[in-house]
Design a protein around this motif. Structure first.
Motif, PDB file in Angstrom:
ATOM      1  N   LYS A  89       0.621  -1.028   0.033  1.00  0.00           N
ATOM      2  CA  LYS A  89       0.132   0.145  -0.083  1.00  0.00           C
ATOM      3  C   LYS A  89       0.868   1.228  -0.036  1.00  0.00           C
ATOM      4  CE  LYS A  89      -4.419   1.804   1.417  1.00  0.00           C
ATOM      5  NZ  LYS A  89      -5.484   1.598   2.302  1.00  0.00           N
ATOM      6  N   LEU A  90       0.977   1.774  -1.035  1.00  0.00           N
ATOM      7  CA  LEU A  90       1.736   3.171  -1.083  1.00  0.00           C
ATOM      8  C   LEU A  90       0.672   4.321  -0.953  1.00  0.00           C
ATOM      9  CD1 LEU A  90       3.294   2.009  -4.689  1.00  0.00           C
ATOM     10  CD2 LEU A  90       4.027   1.514  -2.393  1.00  0.00           C
ATOM     11  N   MET A  91       1.539   5.496  -0.846  1.00  0.00           N
ATOM     12  CA  MET A  91       0.991   6.684  -0.381  1.00  0.00           C
ATOM     13  C   MET A  91       1.576   7.707  -1.159  1.00  0.00           C
ATOM     14  SD  MET A  91       0.368   8.622   3.357  1.00  0.00           S
ATOM     15  CE  MET A  91       1.974   8.484   3.710  1.00  0.00           C
ATOM     16  N   MET A  92       0.937   8.836  -1.867  1.00  0.00           N
ATOM     17  CA  MET A  92       1.564  10.076  -2.322  1.00  0.00           C
ATOM     18  C   MET A  92       0.792  11.240  -1.447  1.00  0.00           C
ATOM     19  SD  MET A  92       3.253  11.417  -4.489  1.00  0.00           S
ATOM     20  CE  MET A  92       3.692  10.489  -5.857  1.00  0.00           C
ATOM     21  N   GLN A 131      -3.180  10.759  -1.588  1.00  0.00           N
ATOM     22  CA  GLN A 131      -3.459   9.503  -2.461  1.00  0.00           C
ATOM     23  C   GLN A 131      -3.106   8.232  -1.858  1.00  0.00           C
ATOM     24  OE1 GLN A 131      -2.617  10.242  -6.722  1.00  0.00           O
ATOM     25  NE2 GLN A 131      -1.811  12.218  -5.876  1.00  0.00           N
ATOM     26  N   PHE A 132      -3.693   7.222  -2.031  1.00  0.00           N
ATOM     27  CA  PHE A 132      -3.245   5.729  -1.577  1.00  0.00           C
ATOM     28  C   PHE A 132      -3.528   4.826  -2.912  1.00  0.00           C
ATOM     29  CE2 PHE A 132      -4.747   8.134   2.225  1.00  0.00           C
ATOM     30  CZ  PHE A 132      -3.597   7.886   3.133  1.00  0.00           C
ATOM     31  N   TYR A 133      -2.563   3.794  -2.909  1.00  0.00           N
ATOM     32  CA  TYR A 133      -2.806   2.780  -3.762  1.00  0.00           C
ATOM     33  C   TYR A 133      -2.384   1.406  -3.285  1.00  0.00           C
ATOM     34  CZ  TYR A 133      -2.555   0.205  -8.282  1.00  0.00           C
ATOM     35  OH  TYR A 133      -2.806  -0.648  -9.268  1.00  0.00           O
ATOM     36  N   GLN A 134      -3.257   0.582  -3.741  1.00  0.00           N
ATOM     37  CA  GLN A 134      -2.940  -0.775  -3.117  1.00  0.00           C
ATOM     38  C   GLN A 134      -2.434  -1.620  -4.343  1.00  0.00           C
ATOM     39  OE1 GLN A 134      -3.923  -2.113   0.281  1.00  0.00           O
ATOM     40  NE2 GLN A 134      -2.809  -4.056  -0.563  1.00  0.00           N
ATOM     41  N   ILE A 147       4.107   3.385 -11.027  1.00  0.00           N
ATOM     42  CA  ILE A 147       3.679   3.623  -9.654  1.00  0.00           C
ATOM     43  C   ILE A 147       3.090   4.954  -9.631  1.00  0.00           C
ATOM     44  CG2 ILE A 147       4.866   3.972  -7.509  1.00  0.00           C
ATOM     45  CD1 ILE A 147       4.557   1.096  -8.014  1.00  0.00           C
ATOM     46  N   ALA A 148       3.808   5.967 -10.258  1.00  0.00           N
ATOM     47  CA  ALA A 148       3.370   7.227 -10.028  1.00  0.00           C
ATOM     48  C   ALA A 148       3.816   8.234 -11.039  1.00  0.00           C
ATOM     49  CB  ALA A 148       3.675   8.150  -8.805  1.00  0.00           C
ATOM     50  N   GLY A 149       3.000   9.216 -11.628  1.00  0.00           N
ATOM     51  CA  GLY A 149       3.085  10.059 -12.636  1.00  0.00           C
ATOM     52  C   GLY A 149       2.348  11.141 -13.183  1.00  0.00           C
ATOM     53  N   LYS A 150       2.738  11.782 -14.221  1.00  0.00           N
ATOM     54  CA  LYS A 150       1.877  12.812 -14.480  1.00  0.00           C
ATOM     55  C   LYS A 150       1.171  12.282 -15.696  1.00  0.00           C
ATOM     56  CE  LYS A 150       1.451  17.740 -15.966  1.00  0.00           C
ATOM     57  NZ  LYS A 150       2.011  18.919 -16.515  1.00  0.00           N
ATOM     58  N   ILE A 158       1.541  12.915 -10.010  1.00  0.00           N
ATOM     59  CA  ILE A 158       2.270  13.844  -9.723  1.00  0.00           C
ATOM     60  C   ILE A 158       2.042  14.980 -10.421  1.00  0.00           C
ATOM     61  CG2 ILE A 158       4.790  14.408  -9.750  1.00  0.00           C
ATOM     62  CD1 ILE A 158       5.456  11.429  -9.399  1.00  0.00           C
ATOM     63  N   ARG A 159       2.050  16.265  -9.633  1.00  0.00           N
ATOM     64  CA  ARG A 159       2.031  17.323 -10.375  1.00  0.00           C
ATOM     65  C   ARG A 159       3.026  18.056 -11.105  1.00  0.00           C
ATOM     66  NH1 ARG A 159      -2.013  19.556  -5.561  1.00  0.00           N
ATOM     67  NH2 ARG A 159      -0.531  19.307  -4.462  1.00  0.00           N
ATOM     68  N   SER A 160       3.907  17.279 -11.801  1.00  0.00           N
ATOM     69  CA  SER A 160       5.067  17.803 -12.547  1.00  0.00           C
ATOM     70  C   SER A 160       5.329  16.632 -13.601  1.00  0.00           C
ATOM     71  CB  SER A 160       6.216  18.172 -11.862  1.00  0.00           C
ATOM     72  OG  SER A 160       6.799  17.081 -11.052  1.00  0.00           O
ATOM     73  N   ASN A 161       6.255  17.103 -14.565  1.00  0.00           N
ATOM     74  CA  ASN A 161       6.590  16.033 -15.551  1.00  0.00           C
ATOM     75  C   ASN A 161       7.703  15.029 -14.990  1.00  0.00           C
ATOM     76  OD1 ASN A 161       4.923  17.594 -17.165  1.00  0.00           O
ATOM     77  ND2 ASN A 161       6.534  17.727 -18.817  1.00  0.00           N
ATOM     78  N   THR A 162       7.083  14.114 -14.012  1.00  0.00           N
ATOM     79  CA  THR A 162       7.966  13.055 -13.457  1.00  0.00           C
ATOM     80  C   THR A 162       7.021  11.776 -13.581  1.00  0.00           C
ATOM     81  OG1 THR A 162       8.607  15.064 -11.721  1.00  0.00           O
ATOM     82  CG2 THR A 162       9.115  12.553 -11.196  1.00  0.00           C
TER      83      THR A 162
END
Length: 250
Positions: A89-92, A131-134, A147-150, A158-162
């Motif tokens: 379980k990840l968290m942003m 944000q959470f993601y299982q 995992i995470a991105g724009k 993610i609120r940038s070009n990543t």
């Protein structure tokens, strides 16, 4: 171009049960005059004993990914969220204009091993959100996992070009940079744990990383290895005044 970042570039901190190794990836390229590398501000590799409390503290203008490989932590924050974070379980935390949180590792869990990743948003003063993601599985075996991105096809935004991906590369297996990488990309290949041969002339050990530009190397696992891959663009728009992701040279 491939630039290795060895562990001597990191800053170590130990306080009670909390130990972290801090990477400012831009320090390997002093000509940039930036402690970060484009949108990638800072990466903390943490080792935290069960029962350790990190008290409520502030963040501002950082996009913060909590990525665990072992252990469990109880999260609480100023947006009213309370949940248990683990290797599935990840968290942003998109901290934005103002944000507070605390973390407590569970006594019944293993020692926490993970990353806290500080990404730079496009602009300061954004609305805070969590944000959470299982994950369906703790590890993605021999293939890149988003995992995470724009982009909407990444589970955490993610609120940038990543863009952030991961993989567990089994001993003896090879891999390459992902085919679906963004145009004009630069990469930070971070070895969370293991031993990786890059081409024939660079070896990465646990905690080490490499910045890769205009090159498509071959990665070979000398032992089973956990990898986190960061994709950014050197011409990306980003805010460099974040509390933790900001440029320390400014």
């Amino acid at each position: 171009m491939l630039t290795k970042i060895d562990n001597t570039l990191k800053y170590g901190k130990q306080h009670g049960g909390l130990g972290i190794q801090i990477l400012y990836p831009g320090l390997v390229m002093p000509e940039l005059n930036d402690t970060g590398f484009s949108t990638i501000g800072r990466i903390d590799q943490a080792h935290i004993t069960p029962g350790t409390l990190i008290p409520m503290h502030p963040h501002r203008d950082d996009e913060i990914l909590t990525y665990l490989r072992s252990g469990k932590v109880l999260h609480k924050d100023s947006e009213g969220y309370s949940d248990i974070i683990s290797n599935q379980k990840l968290m942003m935390m998109n901290a934005g204009s103002t944000f507070y949180h605390e973390e407590k590792t569970l006594k019944e869990g293993d020692v926490l091993e993970g990353l806290q990743i500080f990404i730079r948003p496009e602009t300061g003063g954004l609305q805070p959100q969590v944000q959470f993601y299982q994950l369906s599985e703790a590890n993605s075996i021999n293939q890149w996992r988003k995992i995470a991105g724009k982009r909407n096809d990444y589970p955490l935004q993610i609120r940038s070009n990543t863009w952030i991906l991961d993989m567990q590369l089994q001993q003896g297996e090879e891999t390459f940079l992902p085919e679906f990488a963004i145009e004009n990309s630069s990469f930070l290949f971070y070895l969370f744990k293991g031993d990786i041969q890059v081409n024939t002339n660079v070896q990465l050990s646990t905690g080490e990383s490499a910045i890769i530009e205009n090159e498509d190397p071959i990665f070979t696992a000398n032992e089973t290895s956990d990898i986190v891959l960061f994709i950014t663009q050197k011409n990306a728009t980003y805010f460099e005044g974040g509390m933790y992701s900001g440029n320390l040279h400014k």
